[in-house]
Design a protein around this motif. Structure first.
Motif, PDB file in Angstrom:
ATOM      1  N   GLU A 128      32.807 -28.746   2.923  1.00 47.95           N
ATOM      2  CA  GLU A 128      33.719 -28.903   1.789  1.00 47.95           C
ATOM      3  C   GLU A 128      34.993 -28.082   1.997  1.00 47.95           C
ATOM      4  OE1 GLU A 128      33.754 -28.367  -3.081  1.00 47.95           O
ATOM      5  OE2 GLU A 128      32.330 -27.233  -1.877  1.00 47.95           O
ATOM      6  N   ARG A 138      38.866 -29.411   2.483  1.00 48.97           N
ATOM      7  CA  ARG A 138      39.980 -28.926   1.671  1.00 48.97           C
ATOM      8  C   ARG A 138      41.168 -28.525   2.546  1.00 48.97           C
ATOM      9  NH1 ARG A 138      37.092 -25.232  -3.030  1.00 48.97           N
ATOM     10  NH2 ARG A 138      37.356 -26.711  -4.752  1.00 48.97           N
ATOM     11  N   THR A 185      45.599 -28.703  -8.212  1.00 52.10           N
ATOM     12  CA  THR A 185      44.842 -29.706  -8.968  1.00 52.10           C
ATOM     13  C   THR A 185      44.061 -30.629  -8.043  1.00 52.10           C
ATOM     14  OG1 THR A 185      46.469 -29.682 -10.766  1.00 52.10           O
ATOM     15  CG2 THR A 185      45.031 -31.600 -10.625  1.00 52.10           C
ATOM     16  N   LYS A 186      44.720 -31.175  -7.027  1.00 47.94           N
ATOM     17  CA  LYS A 186      44.075 -32.157  -6.147  1.00 47.94           C
ATOM     18  C   LYS A 186      42.949 -31.555  -5.306  1.00 47.94           C
ATOM     19  CE  LYS A 186      48.075 -35.234  -5.849  1.00 47.94           C
ATOM     20  NZ  LYS A 186      49.177 -35.763  -5.007  1.00 47.94           N
ATOM     21  N   LEU A 187      43.051 -30.266  -4.998  1.00 48.51           N
ATOM     22  CA  LEU A 187      42.001 -29.618  -4.188  1.00 48.51           C
ATOM     23  C   LEU A 187      40.903 -29.002  -5.046  1.00 48.51           C
ATOM     24  CD1 LEU A 187      43.954 -27.831  -1.296  1.00 48.51           C
ATOM     25  CD2 LEU A 187      43.102 -30.170  -1.430  1.00 48.51           C
ATOM     26  N   GLY A 188      41.026 -29.125  -6.352  1.00 53.34           N
ATOM     27  CA  GLY A 188      40.005 -28.566  -7.242  1.00 53.34           C
ATOM     28  C   GLY A 188      39.972 -27.052  -7.235  1.00 53.34           C
ATOM     29  N   LEU A 189      41.167 -26.429  -7.184  1.00 50.86           N
ATOM     30  CA  LEU A 189      41.256 -24.973  -7.096  1.00 50.86           C
ATOM     31  C   LEU A 189      41.697 -24.327  -8.411  1.00 50.86           C
ATOM     32  CD1 LEU A 189      43.037 -24.689  -3.611  1.00 50.86           C
ATOM     33  CD2 LEU A 189      40.630 -24.183  -4.110  1.00 50.86           C
ATOM     34  N   THR A 190      41.615 -25.051  -9.496  1.00 55.37           N
ATOM     35  CA  THR A 190      42.152 -24.547 -10.762  1.00 55.37           C
ATOM     36  C   THR A 190      41.433 -23.294 -11.264  1.00 55.37           C
ATOM     37  OG1 THR A 190      40.758 -26.155 -11.934  1.00 55.37           O
ATOM     38  CG2 THR A 190      43.057 -26.765 -11.539  1.00 55.37           C
ATOM     39  N   GLU A 191      40.198 -23.087 -10.834  1.00 55.52           N
ATOM     40  CA  GLU A 191      39.467 -21.883 -11.246  1.00 55.52           C
ATOM     41  C   GLU A 191      39.822 -20.677 -10.382  1.00 55.52           C
ATOM     42  OE1 GLU A 191      37.387 -21.662 -13.914  1.00 55.52           O
ATOM     43  OE2 GLU A 191      38.055 -23.705 -14.357  1.00 55.52           O
ATOM     44  N   LYS A 192      40.445 -20.935  -9.224  1.00 53.45           N
ATOM     45  CA  LYS A 192      40.708 -19.862  -8.259  1.00 53.45           C
ATOM     46  C   LYS A 192      42.182 -19.588  -8.030  1.00 53.45           C
ATOM     47  CE  LYS A 192      38.350 -19.603  -4.509  1.00 53.45           C
ATOM     48  NZ  LYS A 192      37.813 -19.936  -3.177  1.00 53.45           N
ATOM     49  N   GLN A 208      42.715 -31.695   3.770  1.00 54.77           N
ATOM     50  CA  GLN A 208      43.407 -32.384   2.680  1.00 54.77           C
ATOM     51  C   GLN A 208      44.718 -31.686   2.351  1.00 54.77           C
ATOM     52  OE1 GLN A 208      41.152 -32.789  -0.966  1.00 54.77           O
ATOM     53  NE2 GLN A 208      42.751 -33.990  -1.968  1.00 54.77           N
TER      54      GLN A 208
END
Length: 205
Positions: free
Chosen positions: A19, A23, A113-120, A26
């Motif tokens: 994963e 990333r 947003t696209k990499l799903g990093l909003t929590e980090k 991507q």
């Protein structure tokens, strides 16, 4: 370091899951796509992006505290996402990226947003002078400002335990000598893994 050697180095030095690798790939795909619209990295380095940008960014994590969970990493002048996005992908820090240029802000926010990093990862879309003071654990800056100016602008975010990671290329020693003796003692120079003539200023305080 060839592109293959750079990828091998990443796998050898970091716990790179499938994963995480996806990333990274991507992100580089998004970077290449955006390069058609704005100049994010030099065209001469685009064919060596793993070496010149990914590993060049990732090596900073080797000089940071090992356990980054619940720690804040502030990256000044993140630009194309180096080292901020790479740190967010490979590390476990909460990364704050400071960037004032509108098109680069939009790019970074889209990547997060696209990499799903909003929590980090969080983008401060403003000049550093306008960011509210708060303590951070690591401060990095790859191409932000001359050393004296950089320290003057960002010292209000540091504590006695803050780690500074400042790639300064061939000018590392010269810029360090330009500081006051007290500030010089904060830092030492580490050689860059991607450029034998380049140095990284590593400091605490």
């Amino acid at each position: 370091m060839t592109e293959q050697e750079a990828q091998d180095w990443l796998r050898a030095n970091f716990d790179v899951s499938r994963e995480t690798w996806e990333r990274l790939e991507q992100f580089l795909a998004l970077l290449a796509e955006e390069m058609q619209h704005q100049n994010l990295i030099s065209k001469s380095s685009a064919d060596h992006v793993w070496d010149r940008h990914v590993v060049d960014s990732a090596q900073l994590l080797l000089h940071a505290p090992k356990d980054g969970s619940d720690k804040i990493w502030m990256d000044l002048g993140t630009g194309a996402g180096f080292p901020g996005i790479i740190t967010a992908i490979l590390g476990d820090y909460k990364v704050q990226m400071v960037e004032s240029r509108a098109r680069r802000i939009a790019f970074l926010e889209s990547v997060v947003t696209k990499l799903g990093l909003t929590e980090k990862a969080l983008v401060f879309g403003d000049r550093l002078e306008n960011v509210e003071s708060h303590p951070v654990d690591v401060i990095s800056a790859r191409a932000f400002a001359p050393l004296q100016k950089l320290l003057s602008l960002s010292h209000r975010f540091s504590t006695e335990n803050t780690v500074w990671l400042l790639p300064k290329g061939k000018n590392a020693v010269r810029e360090l000598k330009g500081l006051s003796p007290k500030r010089q003692k904060m830092f030492h120079v580490e050689q860059s893994l991607t450029d034998p003539e380049a140095g990284i200023l590593v400091g605490i305080g």
